[in-house]
Write a protein that holds these residues in place. Structure first.
Motif, PDB file in Angstrom:
ATOM      1  N   SER A   1      29.191  18.553  19.604  1.00 51.38           N
ATOM      2  CA  SER A   1      28.600  19.258  18.463  1.00 51.38           C
ATOM      3  C   SER A   1      27.298  19.950  18.869  1.00 51.38           C
ATOM      4  O   SER A   1      26.995  21.054  18.407  1.00 51.38           O
ATOM      5  N   TYR A   2      26.528  19.309  19.753  1.00 55.20           N
ATOM      6  CA  TYR A   2      25.304  19.930  20.270  1.00 55.20           C
ATOM      7  C   TYR A   2      25.631  21.158  21.117  1.00 55.20           C
ATOM      8  O   TYR A   2      25.035  22.230  20.951  1.00 55.20           O
ATOM      9  N   LEU A   3      26.599  20.996  22.023  1.00 55.76           N
ATOM     10  CA  LEU A   3      26.971  22.107  22.893  1.00 55.76           C
ATOM     11  C   LEU A   3      27.532  23.284  22.097  1.00 55.76           C
ATOM     12  O   LEU A   3      27.260  24.445  22.415  1.00 55.76           O
ATOM     13  N   LEU A   4      28.302  22.988  21.052  1.00 50.42           N
ATOM     14  CA  LEU A   4      28.969  24.050  20.301  1.00 50.42           C
ATOM     15  C   LEU A   4      27.970  24.927  19.568  1.00 50.42           C
ATOM     16  O   LEU A   4      28.005  26.156  19.668  1.00 50.42           O
ATOM     17  N   THR A   5      27.074  24.307  18.788  1.00 50.31           N
ATOM     18  CA  THR A   5      26.115  25.125  18.034  1.00 50.31           C
ATOM     19  C   THR A   5      25.118  25.799  18.963  1.00 50.31           C
ATOM     20  O   THR A   5      24.686  26.929  18.710  1.00 50.31           O
ATOM     21  N   PHE A   6      24.771  25.136  20.051  1.00 52.47           N
ATOM     22  CA  PHE A   6      23.870  25.728  21.036  1.00 52.47           C
ATOM     23  C   PHE A   6      24.478  27.002  21.610  1.00 52.47           C
ATOM     24  O   PHE A   6      23.860  28.079  21.593  1.00 52.47           O
TER      25      PHE A   6
ATOM     26  N   ALA B   1      26.790  28.419  38.772  1.00 51.58           N
ATOM     27  CA  ALA B   1      25.924  27.327  39.218  1.00 51.58           C
ATOM     28  C   ALA B   1      25.846  26.233  38.165  1.00 51.58           C
ATOM     29  O   ALA B   1      25.865  25.035  38.489  1.00 51.58           O
ATOM     30  N   ALA B   2      25.748  26.622  36.890  1.00 49.30           N
ATOM     31  CA  ALA B   2      25.722  25.630  35.808  1.00 49.30           C
ATOM     32  C   ALA B   2      27.035  24.856  35.751  1.00 49.30           C
ATOM     33  O   ALA B   2      27.052  23.641  35.534  1.00 49.30           O
TER      34      ALA B   2
ATOM     35  N   VAL C   1      29.954  24.200  29.968  1.00 48.56           N
ATOM     36  CA  VAL C   1      31.132  23.676  29.274  1.00 48.56           C
ATOM     37  C   VAL C   1      32.378  23.854  30.139  1.00 48.56           C
ATOM     38  O   VAL C   1      33.244  22.972  30.203  1.00 48.56           O
ATOM     39  N   LEU C   2      32.483  24.996  30.819  1.00 46.05           N
ATOM     40  CA  LEU C   2      33.614  25.229  31.704  1.00 46.05           C
ATOM     41  C   LEU C   2      33.672  24.179  32.811  1.00 46.05           C
ATOM     42  O   LEU C   2      34.728  23.623  33.125  1.00 46.05           O
ATOM     43  N   GLY C   3      32.512  23.873  33.393  1.00 45.36           N
ATOM     44  CA  GLY C   3      32.466  22.854  34.427  1.00 45.36           C
ATOM     45  C   GLY C   3      32.874  21.490  33.901  1.00 45.36           C
ATOM     46  O   GLY C   3      33.608  20.746  34.559  1.00 45.36           O
TER      47      GLY C   3
END
Length: 490
Positions: free
Chosen positions: A52-57, A277-278, A408-410
Motif C-alpha cells: 500500500s505504501y509502494l502503490l500510493t508512492f 539500479a533500484a 517494484v520490478l526488482g
C-alpha cells in the motif's frame, strides 16, 4: 517567512525528508514477524502493509512533481512532511493490520509529495558547477536508505518494538520540517492551469502497473496480474497521447509531463539507469538477507551489521564522488559504479556458501558500498544536465517514478525467480526460509546465490544505459550582427 537562499543548509533539510521516505520502503521488512504476532496478521495482509505504501508512492510521484512547479517545492515539501508524520503516528498506533495498511497508504501520499521536491530544488538552487557535490549528497542518501533500512529496523524491533520504526519518523520529520521552514527558500512558480485529466490518467496507470508487478511476483503471472499490467500500460499510453496533445508547439496548456524532457538523451539514459539500479538493489536484498539469516543463522540486526560496510563506505566515498564528478565525463562515474557493483554481486554468486568467511563478506560489502557511492549521486547529476529549470519538478517526478517502478520490478522479479530456483532444488517455496533441515541448507544456499544473477543482469543493463549519457553541448553564443560595434572581450 523564508530566509535568504542558503543552498547547503537547504540541502540538509531536503536530505532529512528524502532519507526518511525512502527508508520506510525497506525498514518494515525486518519487523514483519513482530507485526504478524502483534496484530495477528496473515502473510497476505502483511504484504499489503508494504504494497500500500509502494502503490500510493509510485502512483502520485508525477503529479507531486508538477505540484512543486505549480505551487512551489517548499510548500509541497512541507505539506508532504506533515502528511507523512501524521500517517507514521497512525502506523505506530494501528490496532489492526487493516488500520496499518490504511495508514501506510497515507504515508505513501506524504512520501510522494516529499520525494520529487529535493531534486527540483537542487536543480534550481545550485549553479551547474556546484550541482555535482549537492546531488552527490542527496543521491547517495536516497540510495543508501534502502541499504540502511533493514539494519535500523532490526535494532529498533529488538530493542523497542516494531511500533518504533514508525515513531522514529516523528522527531526526524519535525527536524526536517523546521529546517525546511528556516532554510528552503520560496522559488518562483508559474501560475498556469494544472492538468487534472493527466494527473488521473498517470495515477491510475501507475497504480495498475505497480499492482500487476507487485502481485505478479507473489501470486504468479496469472490472468489477473497480467490483466492489471496490460490495463496499466494501456492507461499510460492514453496518458502519453494526452500529454502529446498538450505539449504541441503553440499550445497554451501546461502538460503534467512535458514530453520534451524525454527527448533529452542524457536525462532518459540516467532515468533508465537509475530504475535498473533500484531494481538491482531490491532484488539483491531478498536473497542476501535470507542467505545471512536462514543459512548462516544470523539475527536481522546481525545480518545488517555484516552488510554495514556497504552503507559506511558509500557515505565515506560520497565526498570523493562529489569532488571528481564535475571533472570527468558524466557517464564515467556511474558506469564504473554499475560495473563494479555487478562484478561484486557476480563474485557473491560464485563464492557465497554456508561456510564463506565473514571477512570475505565484509570485503564484498565494502566494494558494493564504493560502487553505490558512484551510482546514485552521479546519475542524479546527469539527469539534470539537460533539464530546463522550469521543468525541474516534472523531471524530478519522472526520475523518481522510474526509480520507484524499478524497485517494484526488482521485488516482483526476484520473488518469481527465487520461487523457481527453490523448486529446482526441491525445496518448498512457502517455508524454505524458516524450516529447512540442516542437511538441505547447502541446497537453499545454492538457490539463493543463483538468484543473485538477476541483480547482476539489472546492473549490466543499467551500465549500457549509462554508457549513452552524453555531455550537453554548451549554449551557443550569439554572433554580433554586421552592423553592431565590435565587442571587446577579456
Amino acid at each position: 517567512m523564508a530566509a535568504q537562499p542558503r543552498p547547503w543548509p537547504a540541502l540538509v533539510a531536503l536530505i532529512v525528508g528524502s532519507f526518511m521516505v525512502v527508508l520506510d520502503m525497506t525498514v518494515i521488512a525486518v519487523a514483519n514477524p513482530a507485526i504478524m504476532a502483534s496484530l495477528h496478521a496473515d502473510v497476505t495482509s502483511l504484504v499489503w502493509a508494504t504494497s500500500s505504501y509502494l502503490l500510493t508512492f509510485a502512483a502520485l510521484l508525477l503529479p507531486a512533481g508538477r505540484l512543486g512547479d505549480r505551487f512551489g517545492p517548499r510548500r509541497v515539501y512541507l505539506a508532504g512532511l506533515l502528511v507523512f508524520g501524521a500517517a507514521s503516528l497512525g502506523c505506530g498506533l494501528a490496532p489492526t493490520v487493516g488500520a496499518l495498511i490504511a495508514a501506510r497508504a497515507v504515508q505513501g501520499v506524504g512520501a510522494a509529495l516529499v520525494a520529487p521536491q529535493a531534486m527540483a530544488v537542487i536543480t534550481r538552487l545550485f549553479p551547474p558547477e556546484r550541482r555535482s557535490a549537492a546531488m552527490s549528497a542527496w543521491g547517495a542518501v536516497a540510495g543508501l536508505a534502502n541499504l540502511v533500512g533493514p539494519l535500523l529496523g532490526g535494532v529498533l524491533v529488538d530493542r523497542a518494538g516494531w511500533e518504533w520504526i514508525f515513531y522514529l519518523n516523528l522527531p526526524v520529520g519535525l527536524a526536517g520540517f523546521l529546517l525546511a521552514l528556516r532554510y528552503v527558500p520560496e522559488l518562483p512558480t508559474r501560475a498556469r492551469g494544472f492538468d487534472v485529466p493527466g494527473m488521473l490518467l498517470s495515477s491510475v496507470g501507475m497504480l495498475l502497473l505497480v499492482v500487476g508487478l507487485q502481485e505478479g511476483g507473489g501470486r504468479g503471472w496469472n490472468g489477473w496480474t497480467l490483466g492489471s499490467l496490460a490495463a496499466g500500460l494501456a492507461v499510460l499510453a492514453l496518458f502519453a497521447a494526452h500529454q502529446a496533445r498538450r505539449d504541441r508547439p503553440g499550445s497554451t496548456a501546461d502538460p503534467l509531463l512535458p514530453l520534451g524532457i524525454l527527448r533529452g538523451r542524457t536525462f532518459t539514459a540516467a532515468a533508465v539507469a537509475v530504475a535498473l539500479a533500484a531494481a538491482a538493489v531490491t532484488a539483491l536484498l531478498v536473497p542476501l538477507y535470507l542467505q545471512l539469516e536462514a543459512v548462516r543463522g544470523l539475527s536481522g540486526a546481525g545480518a545488517g551489521l555484516v552488510l554495514a560496510p556497504m552503507a559506511l563506505l558509500a557515505i565515506l566515498f560520497v565526498p570523493v564522488v562529489g569532488l571528481i564528478g564535475d571533472r570527468l565525463h558524466p557517464r564515467v562515474v556511474p558506469l564504473v559504479g554499475l560495473v563494479l557493483f555487478a562484478g561484486t554481486l557476480a563474485g557473491f554468486s560464485v563464492f557465497l556458501t554456508p561456510d564463506t568467511p565473514i571477512g570475505l563478506l565484509l570485503a564484498g560489502a565494502a566494494l558494493a558500498g564504493i560502487a553505490n557511492a558512484c551510482i546514485w549521486p552521479s546519475l542524479a547529476v546527469a539527469a539534470t544536465l539537460d533539464l530546463p529549470p522550469d521543468r525541474a519538478g516534472a523531471g524530478a517526478g519522472v526520475y523518481n517514478a522510474l526509480r520507484q517502478v524499478g524497485s517494484v520490478l526488482g521485488s516482483a522479479a526476484i520473488g518469481t525467480l527465487l520461487a523457481s530456483r527453490l523448486t529446482a532444488h526441491h525445496l518448498p517455496a512457502a517455508d524454505a526460509a524458516t524450516s529447512v533441515p540442516a542437511a538441505e541448507l547447502p541446497a537453499l544456499s545454492d538457490a539463493l546465490t543463483e538468484s543473485l544473477h538477476l541483480p547482476v543482469g539489472f546492473l549490466l543493463l543499467g551500465a549500457v544505459a549509462a554508457a549513452l549519457i552524453v555531455r550537453p553541448a554548451p549554449a551557443p553564443v550569439p554572433s554580433p550582427s554586421p552592423s553592431s560595434s565590435p565587442v571587446v572581450t577579456r
